[in-house]
Design an enzyme around this catalytic site. Structure first.
Site, PDB file in Angstrom:
ATOM      1  N   TYR A   1      45.152  39.071  46.236  1.00 38.95           N
ATOM      2  CA  TYR A   1      44.120  40.109  46.197  1.00 38.95           C
ATOM      3  C   TYR A   1      44.367  41.141  47.295  1.00 38.95           C
ATOM      4  O   TYR A   1      44.166  42.337  47.096  1.00 38.95           O
ATOM      5  CB  TYR A   1      42.729  39.488  46.362  1.00 38.95           C
ATOM      6  CG  TYR A   1      42.391  38.505  45.275  1.00 38.95           C
ATOM      7  CD1 TYR A   1      42.410  37.125  45.507  1.00 38.95           C
ATOM      8  CD2 TYR A   1      42.080  38.931  43.992  1.00 38.95           C
ATOM      9  CE1 TYR A   1      42.114  36.225  44.504  1.00 38.95           C
ATOM     10  CE2 TYR A   1      41.781  38.038  42.981  1.00 38.95           C
ATOM     11  CZ  TYR A   1      41.806  36.684  43.246  1.00 38.95           C
ATOM     12  OH  TYR A   1      41.519  35.771  42.255  1.00 38.95           O
TER      13      TYR A   1
ATOM     14  N   HIS B   1      43.670  41.232  33.271  1.00 39.03           N
ATOM     15  CA  HIS B   1      44.495  40.025  33.140  1.00 39.03           C
ATOM     16  C   HIS B   1      44.867  39.803  31.673  1.00 39.03           C
ATOM     17  O   HIS B   1      46.027  39.519  31.359  1.00 39.03           O
ATOM     18  CB  HIS B   1      43.713  38.790  33.626  1.00 39.03           C
ATOM     19  CG  HIS B   1      43.537  38.706  35.106  1.00 39.03           C
ATOM     20  ND1 HIS B   1      44.592  38.691  35.995  1.00 39.03           N
ATOM     21  CD2 HIS B   1      42.419  38.597  35.858  1.00 39.03           C
ATOM     22  CE1 HIS B   1      44.140  38.589  37.229  1.00 39.03           C
ATOM     23  NE2 HIS B   1      42.816  38.526  37.179  1.00 39.03           N
TER      24      HIS B   1
ATOM     25  N   GLU C   1      46.445  40.873  39.676  1.00 40.89           N
ATOM     26  CA  GLU C   1      45.080  41.201  40.140  1.00 40.89           C
ATOM     27  C   GLU C   1      44.828  42.704  40.176  1.00 40.89           C
ATOM     28  O   GLU C   1      43.695  43.147  40.297  1.00 40.89           O
ATOM     29  CB  GLU C   1      44.857  40.609  41.532  1.00 40.89           C
ATOM     30  CG  GLU C   1      44.969  39.096  41.595  1.00 40.89           C
ATOM     31  CD  GLU C   1      44.067  38.395  40.587  1.00 40.89           C
ATOM     32  OE1 GLU C   1      44.438  37.303  40.131  1.00 40.89           O
ATOM     33  OE2 GLU C   1      43.017  38.948  40.218  1.00 40.89           O
TER      34      GLU C   1
ATOM     35  N   HIS D   1      38.267  44.046  35.526  1.00 39.62           N
ATOM     36  CA  HIS D   1      39.235  43.236  36.274  1.00 39.62           C
ATOM     37  C   HIS D   1      39.788  42.119  35.388  1.00 39.62           C
ATOM     38  O   HIS D   1      41.006  41.945  35.258  1.00 39.62           O
ATOM     39  CB  HIS D   1      38.559  42.628  37.513  1.00 39.62           C
ATOM     40  CG  HIS D   1      39.468  41.716  38.267  1.00 39.62           C
ATOM     41  ND1 HIS D   1      40.268  42.138  39.315  1.00 39.62           N
ATOM     42  CD2 HIS D   1      39.751  40.401  38.106  1.00 39.62           C
ATOM     43  CE1 HIS D   1      40.988  41.126  39.753  1.00 39.62           C
ATOM     44  NE2 HIS D   1      40.690  40.052  39.040  1.00 39.62           N
ATOM     45  N   GLU D   2      38.891  41.394  34.726  1.00 33.79           N
ATOM     46  CA  GLU D   2      39.328  40.266  33.880  1.00 33.79           C
ATOM     47  C   GLU D   2      40.068  40.758  32.656  1.00 33.79           C
ATOM     48  O   GLU D   2      41.058  40.171  32.233  1.00 33.79           O
ATOM     49  CB  GLU D   2      38.115  39.420  33.468  1.00 33.79           C
ATOM     50  CG  GLU D   2      37.390  38.766  34.613  1.00 33.79           C
ATOM     51  CD  GLU D   2      38.285  37.957  35.530  1.00 33.79           C
ATOM     52  OE1 GLU D   2      37.992  37.882  36.726  1.00 33.79           O
ATOM     53  OE2 GLU D   2      39.299  37.416  35.045  1.00 33.79           O
TER      54      GLU D   2
ATOM     55  N   HIS E   1      37.732  30.258  46.018  1.00 36.96           N
ATOM     56  CA  HIS E   1      39.181  30.110  45.942  1.00 36.96           C
ATOM     57  C   HIS E   1      39.703  29.015  46.856  1.00 36.96           C
ATOM     58  O   HIS E   1      40.753  28.418  46.577  1.00 36.96           O
ATOM     59  CB  HIS E   1      39.845  31.449  46.263  1.00 36.96           C
ATOM     60  CG  HIS E   1      39.481  32.520  45.298  1.00 36.96           C
ATOM     61  ND1 HIS E   1      38.198  33.028  45.219  1.00 36.96           N
ATOM     62  CD2 HIS E   1      40.187  33.165  44.356  1.00 36.96           C
ATOM     63  CE1 HIS E   1      38.149  33.929  44.274  1.00 36.96           C
ATOM     64  NE2 HIS E   1      39.333  34.040  43.729  1.00 36.96           N
TER      65      HIS E   1
ATOM     66  N   HIS F   1      32.614  31.139  38.098  1.00 39.45           N
ATOM     67  CA  HIS F   1      33.478  32.175  38.684  1.00 39.45           C
ATOM     68  C   HIS F   1      34.328  32.792  37.582  1.00 39.45           C
ATOM     69  O   HIS F   1      35.010  32.083  36.829  1.00 39.45           O
ATOM     70  CB  HIS F   1      34.364  31.575  39.782  1.00 39.45           C
ATOM     71  CG  HIS F   1      35.020  32.631  40.591  1.00 39.45           C
ATOM     72  ND1 HIS F   1      34.412  33.255  41.659  1.00 39.45           N
ATOM     73  CD2 HIS F   1      36.212  33.228  40.434  1.00 39.45           C
ATOM     74  CE1 HIS F   1      35.216  34.170  42.140  1.00 39.45           C
ATOM     75  NE2 HIS F   1      36.321  34.186  41.420  1.00 39.45           N
ATOM     76  N   ALA F   2      34.319  34.120  37.492  1.00 39.93           N
ATOM     77  CA  ALA F   2      35.002  34.817  36.398  1.00 39.93           C
ATOM     78  C   ALA F   2      36.483  34.465  36.356  1.00 39.93           C
ATOM     79  O   ALA F   2      37.131  34.356  37.398  1.00 39.93           O
ATOM     80  CB  ALA F   2      34.835  36.326  36.580  1.00 39.93           C
TER      81      ALA F   2
HETATM   82  C1  LIG Z   1      37.259  38.220  39.676  1.00 41.93           C
HETATM   83  C2  LIG Z   1      38.034  37.328  40.155  1.00 41.93           C
HETATM   84  C3  LIG Z   1      38.765  36.383  39.249  1.00 41.93           C
HETATM   85 SE1  LIG Z   1      40.664  36.497  39.381  1.00 41.93          SE
HETATM   86  C4  LIG Z   1      38.178  37.127  41.635  1.00 41.93           C
HETATM   87  O1  LIG Z   1      38.219  35.975  42.043  1.00 41.93           O
HETATM   88  N1  LIG Z   1      38.280  38.173  42.505  1.00 41.93           N
HETATM   89  C5  LIG Z   1      38.313  39.601  42.157  1.00 41.93           C
HETATM   90  C6  LIG Z   1      38.099  40.311  43.467  1.00 41.93           C
HETATM   91  C7  LIG Z   1      38.504  39.359  44.544  1.00 41.93           C
HETATM   92  C8  LIG Z   1      38.310  37.948  43.957  1.00 41.93           C
HETATM   93  C9  LIG Z   1      36.996  37.332  44.434  1.00 41.93           C
HETATM   94  O2  LIG Z   1      36.031  37.376  43.674  1.00 41.93           O
HETATM   95  O3  LIG Z   1      36.978  36.836  45.589  1.00 41.93           O
HETATM   96 ZN   LIG Z   2      41.748  38.372  38.924  1.00 37.31          ZN
END
Ligand SMILES: C=C(C[SeH])C(=O)N1CCC[C@H]1C(=O)O
Ligand SMILES: [Zn+2]
Length: 598
Positions: free
Chosen positions: A491, A355, A379, A351-352, A481, A321-322
């Site tokens: 988010y 951060h 975010e 997105h990354e 998450h 997961h990024a």
């Molecule tokens: C890219 C990330 C790392 Se902070 C992320 O978890 N995001 C970005 C969009 C929403 C959420 C997800 O993937 O559920």
């Molecule tokens: Zn993020």
């Protein structure tokens, strides 16, 4: 007397901040080692480092609490003491802290190692969430294959973590109480420093819900036309496995066969990225270039040396997961993501990198202030850049989109594609933490974990599971998450405020003025605008040194969150969807599901 107390408090805070910086550096290094290579050794190491640091934090916390910081005149010093007065999970006795750390590590490891078998090749059973499962949902239009993948993933990554999740909730709530909170929900909500935050979040949802209902009705119609009435009920919730994403959190996976004007050129640039031999490194270099065009920082050398931007092919288990990492030494900042060459990852890279840009801009703040103004701000940064990058104007500029018509129909197609990402996401993000607040508050107990989750998925998001569910399932943990203990309301807030940011930055860039249809907010590209970049920089540099309304004001001139940005951005799409759903007589909203899940 008080002046002397404040003076010694100031001196103490300098020492404490220095010690905490070293502790957080050690913690980040141990966490990175485990997330990038899941082995027993790295797991044991992280546990040992965590417990050592917990002891050290507990000692310092005792000293912190000997200061009468509530009476301090210096607001900034008081803010630092207030933040340090929340000890966190280190407040737990060592045995309970160990159980909490172990529960989270178990869930993260289960999620990272989970695999499913391929529907068409039943002996191929090495499909992990990235890239295997993700690619099935991005590409397959076979309802049976999607149902298989959905059920298998939710069994492998969800149900498997039910016991660990229950342990996590119990230990985490103990920690909350030791920090003066009733439960973890109040602790998470406290991070927003806003007394009526839950009410504000609910008001935001009531403002955008009518827009969501319109795009939901439109998508349901097109899925019904494709898969038939018996699979997609005309007035019911939408089956979760048909929406182009394993969690149904964004629906751009169905854009290509549901878009309003099919004969207009494609706006998804995945094919162009592949055809032009884009590489993960090129994604990151392009993103860095955008930030530098705004007079923001380029990446330090260490970033390029130590980041992991592709899944290693040495067969290791890792958290794909990024994520973006601050090592709290002012020099070491990294990204870890298992990049594939898709439109989605082009966006995720920005997105990354958002951060990392935030880390770079606040790196000279005291350690305690090296965080977002609130978690939602962190975010939103990268997503604001993506809003410019995703415009046809910018994609043409970088050669990813041919010169095509920019007539009204193309604009509706573009807004529809953005809506499948930005509008659709709001109810998903909102409900994920409404659900967890209920769990932490005890309104949801282990024997109704899954029932309550699907009640929210149906009532707020208007979707249903592809098959009956029971309490032997635990579908929430199938989302990263939930398994990784990452709060999610950040988010939801980001997807609201990023449009407020974009509107202000576009005005500064001379790319937008209210009511001027020749300068639509959805067609604004702030690339190369140093005035927009400077406003963004001034906000980023604050970190969490000021309450978030001050940061909001620094960039938008107003102090509160509101949905006017997102509503303004999508207004043309909203008008079109209402007219289209009227034309086709589509039912707006959804009746209750026929699927048994409680
Ligand atoms: C890219 C990330 C790392 Se902070 C992320 O978890 N995001 C970005 C969009 C929403 C959420 C997800 O993937 O559920
Ligand atoms: Zn993020």
């Amino acid at each position: 007397e008080r002046a002397a107390e404040e003076a010694s408090g100031r001196e103490y805070m300098r020492t404490l901040d220095d010690v905490m910086g070293k502790a957080k550096n050690r913690m980040s290094l141990a966490s990175w080692a485990l997330d990038s290579n899941i082995t027993q050794y790295n797991e044991d190491k992280l546990l040992q480092v965590s417990l050592e640091i917990a002891d050290e934090e507990k000692e310092y916390w005792k000293e912190t609490m000997t200061y009468a910081w509530h009476e301090f005149y210096d607001e900034d010093l008081k803010r630092m003491f207030k933040k340090y007065s929340v000890l966190g999970t280190s407040a737990l006795p060592e045995d309970l802290n160990q159980r909490l750390i172990q529960a989270i590590n178990n869930m993260k490891s289960t999620y990272a190692k989970a695999t499913i078998c391929d529907y068409n090749e039943p002996t191929k059973c090495d499909l992990t969430i990235e890239p295997g499962v993700t690619e099935i949902f991005a590409n397959s239009q076979d309802a049976d294959e999607l149902k298989h993948a959905w059920l298998e993933w939710h069994k492998a990554a969800g149900a498997a973590s039910k016991a660990d999740f229950t342990e996590y909730v119990n230990m985490y709530n103990e920690a909350a109480k030791l920090n003066g909170f009733d439960n973890v929900a109040e602790w998470w909500l406290g991070e927003y420093e806003t007394s009526d935050i839950e009410e504000q979040l609910a008001n935001l949802w009531s403002q955008v819900k009518p827009l969501y209902e319109q795009i939901h009705a439109y998508v349901r119609r097109h899925l019904r036309l494709k898969y038939g009435d018996d699979v997609v009920p005309a007035k019911g919730p939408i089956p979760a496995h048909l929406l182009g994403n394993i969690w149904a959190q964004t629906w751009s996976g169905v854009e290509k066969f549901t878009k309003p004007f099919p004969d207009k050129p494609d706006v998804d640039v995945t094919d162009a990225l592949v055809k032009q031999n884009y590489t993960p490194l090129k994604f990151f270099e392009m993103s860095e270039d955008f930030f530098k065009s705004l007079n923001l920082s380029g990446m330090p050398e260490l970033f390029w040396e130590r980041s992991i931007i592709e899944k290693p092919n040495d067969g290791r288990d890792m958290v794909c997961h990024a994520s973006a990492w601050d090592f709290f030494d002012g020099e070491d900042f990294r990204i870890k993501q298992c990049t594939t060459i898709t439109n989605a990852f082009f966006k995720t890279t920005h997105h990354e990198m958002g951060h990392i840009q935030y880390y770079l801009q606040y790196k000279d703040q005291p350690i305690i202030y090296r965080a977002g103004a609130n978690p939602g701000f962190h975010e939103a940064v990268g997503d604001v850049i993506s809003l410019s990058v995703a415009t046809p104007k910018h994609l043409k500029l970088v050669g990813l989109l041919e010169d095509g018509p920019d007539d009204n129909e193309s604009n509706i197609n573009q807004l529809y594609k953005m809506g499948l990402d930005k509008i659709v996401f709001l109810p998903f993000a909102y409900l994920l933490d409404i659900y967890r607040y209920g769990v932490f508050r005890g309104a949801t107990s282990p024997n109704d974990y899954n029932c309550h989750f699907w009640q929210l998925r149906e009532s707020i998001q208007g979707i249903e599971p592809p098959a009956p569910r029971s309490e032997n399932d635990f579908d929430p943990a199938a989302k990263y998450h939930v398994s990784a203990d990452v709060e999610y309301m950040r988010y939801y807030i980001s997807y609201i405020i990023q449009f407020q940011f974009q509107r202000s930055l576009c005005q500064l860039a001379g790319q937008y003025s209210a009511g001027d249809s020749s300068q639509l907010l959805s067609n604004c590209d702030i690339y190369n605008s140093t005035s927009a970049g400077n406003a963004l920089k001034n906000m980023l540099k604050l970190g969490s040194s000021k309450p978030w309304p001050d940061a909001m004001e620094a960039i938008t001139g107003q102090r509160d969150m509101d949905a006017s940005g997102v509503m303004e951005y999508f207004q043309p799409l909203y008008d079109w969807l209402k007219q289209e759903n009227e034309r086709t007589g589509e039912h707006i909203g959804w009746e209750s599901s026929k699927i048994q899940y409680c």
